[in-house]
Design a protein around this motif. Structure first.
Motif, PDB file in Angstrom:
ATOM      1  N   CYS A 196      -4.160   5.815   3.113  1.00 56.21           N
ATOM      2  CA  CYS A 196      -3.339   5.745   4.250  1.00 56.21           C
ATOM      3  C   CYS A 196      -3.899   6.112   5.180  1.00 56.21           C
ATOM      4  O   CYS A 196      -3.009   6.503   6.135  1.00 56.21           O
ATOM      5  N   GLY A 197      -4.838   6.154   5.694  1.00 56.64           N
ATOM      6  CA  GLY A 197      -5.621   6.306   6.822  1.00 56.64           C
ATOM      7  C   GLY A 197      -5.782   7.318   7.181  1.00 56.64           C
ATOM      8  O   GLY A 197      -5.323   8.151   8.323  1.00 56.64           O
ATOM      9  N   LEU A 198      -6.179   8.052   5.932  1.00 56.13           N
ATOM     10  CA  LEU A 198      -6.044   9.619   6.421  1.00 56.13           C
ATOM     11  C   LEU A 198      -7.492  10.306   6.292  1.00 56.13           C
ATOM     12  O   LEU A 198      -8.474  11.906   5.648  1.00 56.13           O
ATOM     13  N   GLN A 199      -8.696   9.311   6.674  1.00 58.99           N
ATOM     14  CA  GLN A 199     -10.374   9.095   6.542  1.00 58.99           C
ATOM     15  C   GLN A 199     -10.858  10.396   7.781  1.00 58.99           C
ATOM     16  O   GLN A 199      -9.962  10.488   8.113  1.00 58.99           O
ATOM     17  N   GLY A 200     -11.441  11.069   6.998  1.00 57.50           N
ATOM     18  CA  GLY A 200     -11.595  12.718   7.803  1.00 57.50           C
ATOM     19  C   GLY A 200     -11.232  13.650   7.822  1.00 57.50           C
ATOM     20  O   GLY A 200     -11.536  14.424   8.794  1.00 57.50           O
ATOM     21  N   LEU A 201      -9.613  13.379   7.326  1.00 57.73           N
ATOM     22  CA  LEU A 201      -9.151  14.684   7.196  1.00 57.73           C
ATOM     23  C   LEU A 201      -8.790  15.885   6.586  1.00 57.73           C
ATOM     24  O   LEU A 201      -7.754  16.194   5.702  1.00 57.73           O
ATOM     25  N   GLY A 202      -9.304  14.615   5.120  1.00 55.70           N
ATOM     26  CA  GLY A 202      -9.163  15.521   3.483  1.00 55.70           C
ATOM     27  C   GLY A 202      -9.584  16.814   3.786  1.00 55.70           C
ATOM     28  O   GLY A 202      -8.522  17.379   2.931  1.00 55.70           O
ATOM     29  N   ASP A 203     -10.236  17.623   4.819  1.00 59.35           N
ATOM     30  CA  ASP A 203     -10.260  19.623   4.297  1.00 59.35           C
ATOM     31  C   ASP A 203      -9.852  20.013   5.438  1.00 59.35           C
ATOM     32  O   ASP A 203      -9.694  20.984   5.503  1.00 59.35           O
ATOM     33  N   ARG A 204      -8.704  18.683   6.169  1.00 54.04           N
ATOM     34  CA  ARG A 204      -7.835  19.248   7.216  1.00 54.04           C
ATOM     35  C   ARG A 204      -6.687  20.168   6.146  1.00 54.04           C
ATOM     36  O   ARG A 204      -6.330  19.542   5.712  1.00 54.04           O
ATOM     37  N   ALA A 205      -6.192  21.747   6.782  1.00 50.52           N
ATOM     38  CA  ALA A 205      -4.954  22.066   6.489  1.00 50.52           C
ATOM     39  C   ALA A 205      -3.199  21.122   6.815  1.00 50.52           C
ATOM     40  O   ALA A 205      -3.996  20.491   8.184  1.00 50.52           O
ATOM     41  N   PHE A 206      -2.422  21.243   6.381  1.00 50.82           N
ATOM     42  CA  PHE A 206      -1.327  20.182   6.850  1.00 50.82           C
ATOM     43  C   PHE A 206      -1.098  20.611   8.171  1.00 50.82           C
ATOM     44  O   PHE A 206      -1.087  19.801   9.246  1.00 50.82           O
ATOM     45  N   ASP A 207      -0.934  22.286   8.271  1.00 49.56           N
ATOM     46  CA  ASP A 207      -0.728  22.581   9.826  1.00 49.56           C
ATOM     47  C   ASP A 207      -1.275  21.903  11.130  1.00 49.56           C
ATOM     48  O   ASP A 207      -0.832  21.581  11.814  1.00 49.56           O
ATOM     49  N   ALA A 208      -2.470  22.081  10.840  1.00 49.62           N
ATOM     50  CA  ALA A 208      -3.638  21.455  11.774  1.00 49.62           C
ATOM     51  C   ALA A 208      -3.391  19.114  11.911  1.00 49.62           C
ATOM     52  O   ALA A 208      -4.385  19.049  13.084  1.00 49.62           O
ATOM     53  N   LEU A 209      -2.439  18.982  11.424  1.00 50.71           N
ATOM     54  CA  LEU A 209      -2.106  17.556  11.664  1.00 50.71           C
ATOM     55  C   LEU A 209      -1.670  17.492  12.449  1.00 50.71           C
ATOM     56  O   LEU A 209      -0.719  17.676  12.588  1.00 50.71           O
ATOM     57  N   SER A 210      -1.622  15.996  13.013  1.00 51.81           N
ATOM     58  CA  SER A 210      -0.697  15.888  13.970  1.00 51.81           C
ATOM     59  C   SER A 210       0.624  15.263  13.401  1.00 51.81           C
ATOM     60  O   SER A 210       0.886  14.941  12.182  1.00 51.81           O
ATOM     61  N   GLY A 211       2.163  15.111  14.336  1.00 45.78           N
ATOM     62  CA  GLY A 211       2.717  14.616  13.987  1.00 45.78           C
ATOM     63  C   GLY A 211       2.688  13.096  12.852  1.00 45.78           C
ATOM     64  O   GLY A 211       3.407  13.352  11.345  1.00 45.78           O
ATOM     65  N   GLY A 212       2.029  12.295  13.296  1.00 44.81           N
ATOM     66  CA  GLY A 212       1.995  10.867  12.744  1.00 44.81           C
ATOM     67  C   GLY A 212       0.558  11.217  11.155  1.00 44.81           C
ATOM     68  O   GLY A 212       1.452  10.213  10.414  1.00 44.81           O
ATOM     69  N   GLN A 213       0.553  11.671  11.284  1.00 44.28           N
ATOM     70  CA  GLN A 213      -0.811  12.086  10.418  1.00 44.28           C
ATOM     71  C   GLN A 213      -0.112  13.121   9.364  1.00 44.28           C
ATOM     72  O   GLN A 213      -0.466  12.593   7.618  1.00 44.28           O
ATOM     73  N   GLN A 214       0.742  13.868   9.309  1.00 49.71           N
ATOM     74  CA  GLN A 214       1.621  14.100   8.174  1.00 49.71           C
ATOM     75  C   GLN A 214       2.123  13.918   7.562  1.00 49.71           C
ATOM     76  O   GLN A 214       3.045  13.503   6.603  1.00 49.71           O
ATOM     77  N   GLN A 215       3.210  12.397   8.859  1.00 51.23           N
ATOM     78  CA  GLN A 215       4.020  11.181   8.009  1.00 51.23           C
ATOM     79  C   GLN A 215       2.858  10.846   7.299  1.00 51.23           C
ATOM     80  O   GLN A 215       2.866  10.092   6.101  1.00 51.23           O
ATOM     81  N   ARG A 216       1.506  10.035   7.483  1.00 52.79           N
ATOM     82  CA  ARG A 216       1.508   9.469   6.899  1.00 52.79           C
ATOM     83  C   ARG A 216       0.942  10.631   5.013  1.00 52.79           C
ATOM     84  O   ARG A 216       0.111   9.812   4.324  1.00 52.79           O
ATOM     85  N   LEU A 217       0.464  12.232   5.426  1.00 50.87           N
ATOM     86  CA  LEU A 217      -0.399  12.484   3.937  1.00 50.87           C
ATOM     87  C   LEU A 217       1.509  12.164   3.176  1.00 50.87           C
ATOM     88  O   LEU A 217       1.160  12.123   1.929  1.00 50.87           O
ATOM     89  N   LEU A 218       2.987  12.764   3.631  1.00 46.87           N
ATOM     90  CA  LEU A 218       4.235  12.499   2.801  1.00 46.87           C
ATOM     91  C   LEU A 218       4.105  11.258   1.991  1.00 46.87           C
ATOM     92  O   LEU A 218       4.330  10.491   0.880  1.00 46.87           O
ATOM     93  N   PHE A 219       3.637  10.261   3.100  1.00 44.38           N
ATOM     94  CA  PHE A 219       3.609   8.777   2.567  1.00 44.38           C
ATOM     95  C   PHE A 219       2.684   8.731   1.392  1.00 44.38           C
ATOM     96  O   PHE A 219       3.044   8.395  -0.143  1.00 44.38           O
ATOM     97  N   ALA A 220       1.388   9.216   1.631  1.00 44.30           N
ATOM     98  CA  ALA A 220       0.350   9.475   0.649  1.00 44.30           C
ATOM     99  C   ALA A 220       0.388   9.874  -0.461  1.00 44.30           C
ATOM    100  O   ALA A 220       0.453   9.416  -1.622  1.00 44.30           O
ATOM    101  N   LEU A 221       1.922  11.474  -0.662  1.00 48.53           N
ATOM    102  CA  LEU A 221       2.197  11.934  -1.685  1.00 48.53           C
ATOM    103  C   LEU A 221       2.713  10.867  -2.620  1.00 48.53           C
ATOM    104  O   LEU A 221       3.063  10.868  -4.135  1.00 48.53           O
ATOM    105  N   SER A 222       3.952  10.057  -2.044  1.00 47.97           N
ATOM    106  CA  SER A 222       4.545   8.923  -2.927  1.00 47.97           C
ATOM    107  C   SER A 222       3.782   7.710  -3.542  1.00 47.97           C
ATOM    108  O   SER A 222       4.485   7.078  -4.207  1.00 47.97           O
ATOM    109  N   ILE A 223       2.606   7.604  -3.113  1.00 48.30           N
ATOM    110  CA  ILE A 223       2.206   6.642  -3.929  1.00 48.30           C
ATOM    111  C   ILE A 223       0.857   6.772  -4.015  1.00 48.30           C
ATOM    112  O   ILE A 223      -0.052   6.197  -5.277  1.00 48.30           O
ATOM    113  N   CYS A 224       0.369   8.329  -3.831  1.00 46.57           N
ATOM    114  CA  CYS A 224      -0.506   8.220  -4.910  1.00 46.57           C
ATOM    115  C   CYS A 224      -0.056   8.253  -6.709  1.00 46.57           C
ATOM    116  O   CYS A 224      -1.650   8.431  -7.289  1.00 46.57           O
ATOM    117  N   GLY A 225       0.356   8.888  -7.148  1.00 44.64           N
ATOM    118  CA  GLY A 225       0.839   8.124  -8.795  1.00 44.64           C
ATOM    119  C   GLY A 225       1.083   6.625  -8.982  1.00 44.64           C
ATOM    120  O   GLY A 225       1.079   6.682 -10.069  1.00 44.64           O
TER     121      GLY A 225
END
Lengths: 256, 312
Positions: B125-154
């Motif tokens: 999901c292209g979140l390398q280096g962001l693993g320890d970052r809090a959701f609020d500290a992500l950019s809009g695009g990164q937040q969308q990628r995290l939400l995408f990550a939640l949809s496919i992680c299972g």
């Protein structure tokens, strides 16, 4: 396509859900500090400082039970009432509902979190009372009082959950405060119930915190002398009714 | 991308049968039926209010249908078995902001029987280096990628993406598409809603166009584009039907007595020829072929977003 046969570890889900909840709460000081500090502060002012005249620990003991009651309500009402409403408003709840998360894991996590915070509030009051208020109790009384107070946050978890699911996120903080503070006062948590006019003493019978306070006071032999089963019965009924309302709300969240 | 035209040979993942849902007096979804087969990417396209999100919520079982039925993997969508094989990315305002990327993914992974390893999710999901970052500290695009990550992680078999690239800039959107395509190549089935014809074109095998809760058009992205590109020219002309029909790109001519109607697939070319052939043309109007209002909405949405992106 065969993984549907396997099951995820339920224990791991409950553990991670609880951990997430604790992280959420401890990382937001705005929730943590008032929840812990208000009961302690009130107790120091009204239970300890105003009481310099001394009644050999009588009033500090009484108020330890009533401010304990006041203190355990806040984490439950605010974590559930406000926290759930906000997460619902963010759409976070929707995502969780769509996921394979067991709904009870979410409730469980918040309940555990509330119990932990209730315990911290209560222990703080105990320390203050014992050190500065000459509160002297048997070990069995200390333990029973802690147990009663902490477990009695459960009905308020149910009330909070129902409120959180029904209320709009913008309205939740105001409504929860409007319920919490008058209910606390009318239940005799700030001013002892015996000093109330008769009418208000009757009103108090209908308020859950009154019954918690009476159970707690019974442990230290200072209650008004009603039956334990009545207090327990009311609190149990409140829990059941509000859990049912919460369940109904949870199922209709989907229909809006 | 053509193999999806043979759905009969593939496993049926979702069956939507005559589903309707109304809110008060508005029919949001009106007798929609569709089947989704394994490995296809279906885009549900339409303007705001067309019923896209309602349809997704009906398919997820988060809304009860007034009529009709939905089955995912042959089961009711709210069943645990179906949910364990489904991932979802909804239009979420925000998620608990103090929880870190890694913690969010770990939690959602725990719901599924056979989740993807954490590091793989982060990489995919292209979140390398962001693993320890809090959701609020992500950019809009990164937040969308995290939400995408939640949809496919299972590692679900079916993923619902409700307007996944809303608010992303053009670059982020392109990168996001390639991540989705990568997942699709692994055999995942995707149902996607979008305002953007371009997005449907980039990702989907099949497009369903919703208009006022009904399927207004269905086909490959190319089909949809060609239908929607068509225009109707209405005018008063002295030419007869045969002459009008002979103009370039005219598909159909209708003569209503006082006015003629030309259906053209290349309206500019047809118009140029028409104006040249008949100097007396009057009362000329050009309009779309019924999907027009849908597309007008789509285009205005798109340009509005683009302006916002430029402004921000």
């Amino acid at each position: 396509m065969t993984q549907s046969v396997a099951s995820p570890s339920i224990i791991r889900i409950y553990w991670l859900e609880t951990l997430t909840e604790i992280r959420k709460v401890t990382r937001v000081m705005g929730f943590l500090l008032p929840t812990l500090l208000f009961p302690w502060m009130f107790y120091i002012f009204f239970g300890l400082i105003f009481n310099r005249g001394g009644m050999s620990g009588q009033l500090p003991t009484y108020m330890m039970a009533t401010y304990g009651t006041f203190g355990i309500i806040a984490p439950a009402l605010f974590s559930f009432g406000v926290g759930v409403a906000i997460e619902k408003g963010q759409g976070w709840m929707d995502l969780k509902q769509a996921s394979p998360m067991p709904p009870m894991a979410y409730v469980w996590a918040r309940v555990v979190c509330c119990l932990i915070f209730s315990l911290i509030v209560v222990l703080g009051l105990f320390i203050l009372g014992a050190l500065f208020g000459e509160v002297r109790l048997f070990t069995s009384q200390w333990l029973l009082l802690a147990l009663v107070l902490v477990l009695c946050s459960l009905p308020f978890c149910a009330i909070g959950l129902a409120m959180g699911l029904f209320l709009k996120p913008q309205a939740a903080p105001a409504v929860v405060n409007l319920v919490y503070l008058p209910m606390a006062f009318l239940s005799g948590l700030w001013v002892p119930i015996m000093l109330f006019p008769d009418l208000l003493q009757t009103v108090a019978l209908f308020l859950p915190p009154y019954h918690v306070a009476q159970l707690a006071l019974k442990v230290v032999d200072m209650d008004v002398g009603q039956f334990v089963w009545m207090h327990l019965g009311v609190l149990f009924a409140v829990t059941v009714v509000f859990m049912a309302l919460a369940l109904k709300a949870y199922n209709t969240v989907r229909n809006t | 991308m053509t193999q999806s035209n043979k759905p009969s040979s593939r496993t049926l993942i979702a069956e939507v049968d005559q589903v309707s849902r109304r809110y008060a007096d508005v029919v949001a979804v009106d007798q929609v039926s569709l089947n989704i087969v394994q490995g296809e990417v279906l885009a549900i396209l339409g303007p705001n209010g067309a019923g896209k999100t309602t349809l997704i919520n009906l398919m997820l079982g988060r809304l009860k249908a007034d009529a009709g039925s939905v089955l995912l993997f042959g089961q009711p969508p709210r069943s645990l078995a179906a949910r364990r094989r489904t991932g979802t990315m909804l239009q979420v305002g925000s998620v608990p902001g103090t929880i870190r990327v890694r913690e969010h993914i770990e939690l959602f992974s725990s719901y599924y029987p056979d989740p993807m390893p954490l590091d793989e999710v982060i990489e995919v999901c292209g979140l390398q280096g962001l693993g320890d970052r809090a959701f609020d500290a992500l950019s809009g695009g990164q937040q969308q990628r995290l939400l995408f990550a939640l949809s496919i992680c299972g590692q679900p078999d079916l993923v619902f993406l409700d307007e996944p690239t809303v608010g992303m800039d053009v670059d982020a959107r392109r990168r996001f598409w390639s991540v989705i395509r990568e997942r699709v190549s692994q055999g995942i089935t995707v149902v996607l809603t979008t305002h953007y014809l371009e997005e449907a074109d980039a990702l989907a095998d099949r497009v369903i166009m919703l208009k006022q809760g009904q399927i207004a058009a269905e086909g490959t992205p190319d089909d949809i584009k060609s239908v929607a590109a068509g225009k109707i020219i209405r005018c008063r002309s002295t030419l007869d039907a045969a002459a009008l029909g002979a103009l370039p790109h005219v598909i159909l001519v209708r003569d209503s007595g006082h006015r003629q109607e030309l259906h053209s697939s290349e309206v500019e070319a047809t118009l140029r020829a028409l104006l040249e052939a008949d100097q007396t043309v009057s009362d000329l109007t050009v309009s779309g072929v019924g999907l027009e209002d849908v597309f007008l909405n789509l285009t205005s949405e798109q340009s509005a977003t683009t302006e916002q992106e430029i402004a921000s």
